[in-house]
Design an enzyme around this catalytic site. Sequence first.
Site, PDB file in Angstrom:
ATOM      1  N   GLY A   1       0.857  -1.184   0.000  1.00 23.27           N
ATOM      2  CA  GLY A   1       0.000   0.000   0.000  1.00 23.27           C
ATOM      3  C   GLY A   1       0.891   1.232   0.000  1.00 23.27           C
ATOM      4  O   GLY A   1       2.062   1.179  -0.404  1.00 23.27           O
TER       5      GLY A   1
ATOM      6  N   GLU B   1       2.308  -8.665  -0.840  1.00 22.71           N
ATOM      7  CA  GLU B   1       0.960  -8.090  -0.868  1.00 22.71           C
ATOM      8  C   GLU B   1      -0.052  -9.220  -0.995  1.00 22.71           C
ATOM      9  O   GLU B   1       0.064 -10.061  -1.889  1.00 22.71           O
ATOM     10  CB  GLU B   1       0.859  -7.110  -2.053  1.00 22.71           C
TER      11      GLU B   1
ATOM     12  N   ALA C   1       2.945  -3.015   7.129  1.00 18.55           N
ATOM     13  CA  ALA C   1       2.161  -1.819   6.743  1.00 18.55           C
ATOM     14  C   ALA C   1       0.906  -2.301   6.031  1.00 18.55           C
ATOM     15  O   ALA C   1       0.792  -2.220   4.814  1.00 18.55           O
ATOM     16  CB  ALA C   1       2.999  -0.921   5.837  1.00 18.55           C
TER      17      ALA C   1
ATOM     18  N   ALA D   1      -4.032  13.394   5.649  1.00 18.83           N
ATOM     19  CA  ALA D   1      -3.905  14.585   6.490  1.00 18.83           C
ATOM     20  C   ALA D   1      -4.802  15.715   5.979  1.00 18.83           C
ATOM     21  O   ALA D   1      -5.510  16.363   6.752  1.00 18.83           O
ATOM     22  CB  ALA D   1      -2.443  15.036   6.517  1.00 18.83           C
TER      23      ALA D   1
ATOM     24  N   HIS E   1       5.175  27.104 -21.249  1.00 10.90           N
ATOM     25  CA  HIS E   1       6.064  26.167 -21.966  1.00 10.90           C
ATOM     26  C   HIS E   1       7.507  26.546 -21.675  1.00 10.90           C
ATOM     27  O   HIS E   1       7.832  27.740 -21.720  1.00 10.90           O
ATOM     28  CB  HIS E   1       5.809  26.254 -23.468  1.00 10.90           C
TER      29      HIS E   1
HETATM   30  P1  FAD Z   1      -3.343  11.739  13.976  1.00  9.48           P
HETATM   31  O1  FAD Z   1      -2.358  12.421  13.114  1.00  9.48           O
HETATM   32  O2  FAD Z   1      -3.172  10.295  14.231  1.00  9.48           O
HETATM   33  O3  FAD Z   1      -3.360  12.556  15.345  1.00  9.48           O
HETATM   34  C1  FAD Z   1      -4.135  12.161  16.423  1.00  9.48           C
HETATM   35  C2  FAD Z   1      -3.513  12.711  17.683  1.00  9.48           C
HETATM   36  O4  FAD Z   1      -4.412  12.479  18.742  1.00  9.48           O
HETATM   37  C3  FAD Z   1      -2.205  12.049  18.066  1.00  9.48           C
HETATM   38  O5  FAD Z   1      -1.281  13.033  18.466  1.00  9.48           O
HETATM   39  C4  FAD Z   1      -2.580  11.152  19.237  1.00  9.48           C
HETATM   40  O6  FAD Z   1      -1.514  10.971  20.157  1.00  9.48           O
HETATM   41  C5  FAD Z   1      -3.671  11.972  19.861  1.00  9.48           C
HETATM   42  N1  FAD Z   1      -4.615  11.199  20.678  1.00  9.48           N
HETATM   43  C6  FAD Z   1      -5.182  10.006  20.413  1.00  9.48           C
HETATM   44  N2  FAD Z   1      -6.047   9.670  21.394  1.00  9.48           N
HETATM   45  C7  FAD Z   1      -6.005  10.689  22.280  1.00  9.48           C
HETATM   46  C8  FAD Z   1      -6.685  10.947  23.482  1.00  9.48           C
HETATM   47  N3  FAD Z   1      -7.608  10.106  23.987  1.00  9.48           N
HETATM   48  N4  FAD Z   1      -6.394  12.088  24.142  1.00  9.48           N
HETATM   49  C9  FAD Z   1      -5.486  12.966  23.662  1.00  9.48           C
HETATM   50  N5  FAD Z   1      -4.822  12.776  22.509  1.00  9.48           N
HETATM   51  C10 FAD Z   1      -5.095  11.653  21.830  1.00  9.48           C
HETATM   52  N6  FAD Z   1      -1.331  11.600   4.728  1.00  9.48           N
HETATM   53  C11 FAD Z   1      -1.237  12.472   3.722  1.00  9.48           C
HETATM   54  O7  FAD Z   1      -2.208  13.170   3.426  1.00  9.48           O
HETATM   55  N7  FAD Z   1      -0.069  12.636   3.012  1.00  9.48           N
HETATM   56  C12 FAD Z   1       1.022  11.901   3.288  1.00  9.48           C
HETATM   57  O8  FAD Z   1       2.052  12.064   2.638  1.00  9.48           O
HETATM   58  C13 FAD Z   1       0.958  10.964   4.335  1.00  9.48           C
HETATM   59  N8  FAD Z   1       2.036  10.222   4.659  1.00  9.48           N
HETATM   60  C14 FAD Z   1       1.957   9.344   5.702  1.00  9.48           C
HETATM   61  C15 FAD Z   1       3.065   8.570   5.990  1.00  9.48           C
HETATM   62  C16 FAD Z   1       3.017   7.652   7.030  1.00  9.48           C
HETATM   63  C17 FAD Z   1       4.239   6.835   7.340  1.00  9.48           C
HETATM   64  C18 FAD Z   1       1.822   7.530   7.803  1.00  9.48           C
HETATM   65  C19 FAD Z   1       1.756   6.578   8.966  1.00  9.48           C
HETATM   66  C20 FAD Z   1       0.707   8.287   7.519  1.00  9.48           C
HETATM   67  C21 FAD Z   1       0.760   9.193   6.457  1.00  9.48           C
HETATM   68  N9  FAD Z   1      -0.338   9.960   6.103  1.00  9.48           N
HETATM   69  C22 FAD Z   1      -0.265  10.839   5.052  1.00  9.48           C
HETATM   70  C23 FAD Z   1      -1.606   9.858   6.850  1.00  9.48           C
HETATM   71  C24 FAD Z   1      -1.707  11.008   7.864  1.00  9.48           C
HETATM   72  O9  FAD Z   1      -0.589  10.977   8.716  1.00  9.48           O
HETATM   73  C25 FAD Z   1      -2.998  10.877   8.653  1.00  9.48           C
HETATM   74  O10 FAD Z   1      -4.092  10.821   7.757  1.00  9.48           O
HETATM   75  C26 FAD Z   1      -3.172  12.059   9.587  1.00  9.48           C
HETATM   76  O11 FAD Z   1      -2.100  12.186  10.482  1.00  9.48           O
HETATM   77  C27 FAD Z   1      -4.476  11.931  10.365  1.00  9.48           C
HETATM   78  O12 FAD Z   1      -4.635  13.067  11.169  1.00  9.48           O
HETATM   79  P2  FAD Z   1      -5.511  13.016  12.503  1.00  9.48           P
HETATM   80  O13 FAD Z   1      -5.396  14.353  13.118  1.00  9.48           O
HETATM   81  O14 FAD Z   1      -6.859  12.500  12.201  1.00  9.48           O
HETATM   82  O15 FAD Z   1      -4.819  11.909  13.411  1.00  9.48           O
HETATM   83  P1  NAD Z   2      -2.873   0.774   2.787  1.00 12.09           P
HETATM   84  O1  NAD Z   2      -4.304   0.484   3.019  1.00 12.09           O
HETATM   85  O2  NAD Z   2      -2.478   1.838   1.858  1.00 12.09           O
HETATM   86  O3  NAD Z   2      -2.141  -0.541   2.268  1.00 12.09           O
HETATM   87  C1  NAD Z   2      -2.146  -1.732   2.997  1.00 12.09           C
HETATM   88  C2  NAD Z   2      -1.862  -2.868   2.027  1.00 12.09           C
HETATM   89  O4  NAD Z   2      -1.623  -4.029   2.781  1.00 12.09           O
HETATM   90  C3  NAD Z   2      -3.027  -3.154   1.101  1.00 12.09           C
HETATM   91  O5  NAD Z   2      -2.572  -3.246  -0.223  1.00 12.09           O
HETATM   92  C4  NAD Z   2      -3.562  -4.477   1.613  1.00 12.09           C
HETATM   93  O6  NAD Z   2      -4.140  -5.286   0.600  1.00 12.09           O
HETATM   94  C5  NAD Z   2      -2.314  -5.100   2.168  1.00 12.09           C
HETATM   95  N1  NAD Z   2      -2.537  -6.112   3.198  1.00 12.09           N
HETATM   96  C6  NAD Z   2      -3.453  -6.107   4.185  1.00 12.09           C
HETATM   97  N2  NAD Z   2      -3.295  -7.208   4.965  1.00 12.09           N
HETATM   98  C7  NAD Z   2      -2.248  -7.909   4.452  1.00 12.09           C
HETATM   99  C8  NAD Z   2      -1.595  -9.117   4.813  1.00 12.09           C
HETATM  100  N3  NAD Z   2      -1.981  -9.828   5.883  1.00 12.09           N
HETATM  101  N4  NAD Z   2      -0.555  -9.535   4.067  1.00 12.09           N
HETATM  102  C9  NAD Z   2      -0.138  -8.823   2.978  1.00 12.09           C
HETATM  103  N5  NAD Z   2      -0.738  -7.668   2.585  1.00 12.09           N
HETATM  104  C10 NAD Z   2      -1.775  -7.220   3.324  1.00 12.09           C
HETATM  105  O7  NAD Z   2      -2.260   0.981   4.262  1.00 12.09           O
HETATM  106  P2  NAD Z   2      -0.859   1.533   4.728  1.00 12.09           P
HETATM  107  O8  NAD Z   2       0.126   1.483   3.650  1.00 12.09           O
HETATM  108  O9  NAD Z   2      -0.595   0.860   6.022  1.00 12.09           O
HETATM  109  O10 NAD Z   2      -1.168   3.045   5.019  1.00 12.09           O
HETATM  110  C11 NAD Z   2      -2.247   3.393   5.902  1.00 12.09           C
HETATM  111  C12 NAD Z   2      -2.877   4.655   5.454  1.00 12.09           C
HETATM  112  O11 NAD Z   2      -2.019   5.750   5.750  1.00 12.09           O
HETATM  113  C13 NAD Z   2      -3.086   4.753   3.948  1.00 12.09           C
HETATM  114  O12 NAD Z   2      -4.253   4.108   3.528  1.00 12.09           O
HETATM  115  C14 NAD Z   2      -3.209   6.210   3.771  1.00 12.09           C
HETATM  116  O13 NAD Z   2      -4.519   6.602   4.084  1.00 12.09           O
HETATM  117  C15 NAD Z   2      -2.246   6.762   4.797  1.00 12.09           C
HETATM  118  N6  NAD Z   2      -0.982   7.134   4.131  1.00 12.09           N
HETATM  119  C16 NAD Z   2      -1.020   8.074   3.150  1.00 12.09           C
HETATM  120  C17 NAD Z   2       0.142   8.423   2.502  1.00 12.09           C
HETATM  121  C18 NAD Z   2       0.077   9.424   1.400  1.00 12.09           C
HETATM  122  O14 NAD Z   2      -0.925  10.107   1.295  1.00 12.09           O
HETATM  123  N7  NAD Z   2       1.096   9.561   0.579  1.00 12.09           N
HETATM  124  C19 NAD Z   2       1.343   7.849   2.844  1.00 12.09           C
HETATM  125  C20 NAD Z   2       1.342   6.885   3.841  1.00 12.09           C
HETATM  126  C21 NAD Z   2       0.168   6.545   4.494  1.00 12.09           C
END
Ligand code: FAD
Ligand code: NAD
Length: 473
Positions: free
Chosen positions: A189, A210, A275, A326, A450
């Site tokens: 993913g 995958e 992941a 995000a 361009h």
């Molecule tokens: P979160 O960012 O998870 O924030 C929630 C916060 O609430 C955390 O600080 C947590 O500690 C806090 N919290 C939880 N429960 C409580 C509680 N009970 N009391 C107080 N605090 C609490 N999205 C993109 O759009 N572009 C990207 O390039 C992208 N790259 C990513 C790369 C990775 C490796 C990962 C893991 C995610 C990525 N995402 C990306 C997804 C993005 O990070 C999330 O969609 C986004 O952070 C969600 O925002 P949120 O505020 O809903 O939650």
């Molecule tokens: P994902 O849903 O993007 O991908 C997970 C993948 O794992 C899927 O292809 C699924 O079929 C596969 N999978 C599930 N169970 C499996 C198993 N048992 N064995 C092998 N494959 C399996 O999830 P992610 O990569 O963990 O990321 C989580 C979310 O974080 C994303 O969906 C996205 O919303 C967010 N994210 C966004 C960005 C970005 O916007 N560039 C970057 C990183 C993360």
Amino acid sequence: MDKFDVIVIGGGPAGYHAAIRAAQLGLKTACIDAYAGKDGKAALGGTCLNVGCIPSKALLDSSRQFWNLLHGFEAHGISAKDAKIDVVAMVARKEKIVKQFTGGVNLLFKGNKITSFFGTGKLLKDRQVEITAPDGGKQTIAATNVIIATGSAPIELPFAKFDNKLIVDNAGALDFDAVPKRLGVIGAGVIGLELGSVWRRLGAEVTILEALPDFLGTADRDAARIAAREFAKQGLNIHLGAKLSKAEVKGNTVELTYTDAKGEQKLVVDKLLVAVGRRAYTAGLLGEGTGVKLDERGRVAVDEHCWTGVEGVWAVGDCVRGAMLAHKGFEEGVAVAELIAGKAGHVNYDTIPWVIYTEPEIAWAGKTEEELKAAGIPYKTGTFPFAAVGRAVAMNETAGQVKVIAHAETDRILGVHMVGPCVSELIAEAVVAMEFHGSAEDLARIVHAHPTLSEAVHEAALSVDKRAIHKAN
Ligand code: FAD
Ligand code: NAD
């Protein structure tokens, strides 16, 4: 008991946007966030700033520079002998960026007079919220409105539990102190592809397993096919239809057992990144009698306005239905703050862009051909390859294409799918056009500078009507 107009639980992208917008609108606002940085101190910004979007893009950029130094610059006549990567310095740069941004949110909170609490919030009856500080101390505050923004956490596989040494989640894979010789990744993913790319570019042998038979099932089929071909050239080894059944730590390695079309297979790796998706984080969030419901996937149940159905209680971001992105959370946070202030807050879920920051990048907004076929909506498509774009050739980054999908009768743009250089930026034009209900003809009539990569968007729009200039239609 301190009383606020708005309490936000969670200071990630969704929560901090909600808090800042609420404060801008004159509401007395508090935000409670539990995230502790590596120094144990509060680190606002949630997953995105601490272990998600920003740190992953920092490492993607560092590793892209290194890869180009080894493989990309030669075509430009530039050679660099004995190029080396200092992983510790690379990760330290990433940490500095994280600190800059988490600190930045803290300053924005101060500037907007938002009261910040470091601890875990629990929603009680009547919009009271109990806060448990890291030292265990408790206090209760109350508000007219509570916005839940507790985000998400990685899904753990029961047979490959995180030990944060050899079997890691996204946070662990952002913090390796050396390039693993063999990196296994479960899930092709977004995270698997982005972080798999980081370590592949730095020299790891990367194998991604995958479970599903299709690669990037939610993306445009052509974009997925082009991306798969490019990833294979980079040495990213992606096995589809591979079902993991066991991950056993043996000394300093992890032995994986999985089945694919050929039967049971074994793979030994030095690090394993799992992941396989994320789940809403709502553990311990709801006290007795709040009336707030969780849906079948453990997400806070909300309507299209992010309202939970309980007076004054809202929820936004990864902890509710919809894409876990995000920017989706940003806009929900802002919309809810505006609705609370009596304004017309709104999110258009039909135009949320998706971007995968690999090489080539993949970006899209709107519907795929498969979705339109399933819905019986007639459409026409126009494509244009980056190989025919002067700027892309000048950059030596010619893989990929832009596809514009328009309604067969009205010409309204229904989807735009890109794979290629800088498409994370190019997708914005498509989103604006779609947001204004634009047609392919509208995009085709706009003057594009361009030579720029945006000419691919222009030509793809022209191609919908079979009148692209730089290709046979
Ligand atoms: P979160 O960012 O998870 O924030 C929630 C916060 O609430 C955390 O600080 C947590 O500690 C806090 N919290 C939880 N429960 C409580 C509680 N009970 N009391 C107080 N605090 C609490 N999205 C993109 O759009 N572009 C990207 O390039 C992208 N790259 C990513 C790369 C990775 C490796 C990962 C893991 C995610 C990525 N995402 C990306 C997804 C993005 O990070 C999330 O969609 C986004 O952070 C969600 O925002 P949120 O505020 O809903 O939650
Ligand atoms: P994902 O849903 O993007 O991908 C997970 C993948 O794992 C899927 O292809 C699924 O079929 C596969 N999978 C599930 N169970 C499996 C198993 N048992 N064995 C092998 N494959 C399996 O999830 P992610 O990569 O963990 O990321 C989580 C979310 O974080 C994303 O969906 C996205 O919303 C967010 N994210 C966004 C960005 C970005 O916007 N560039 C970057 C990183 C993360």
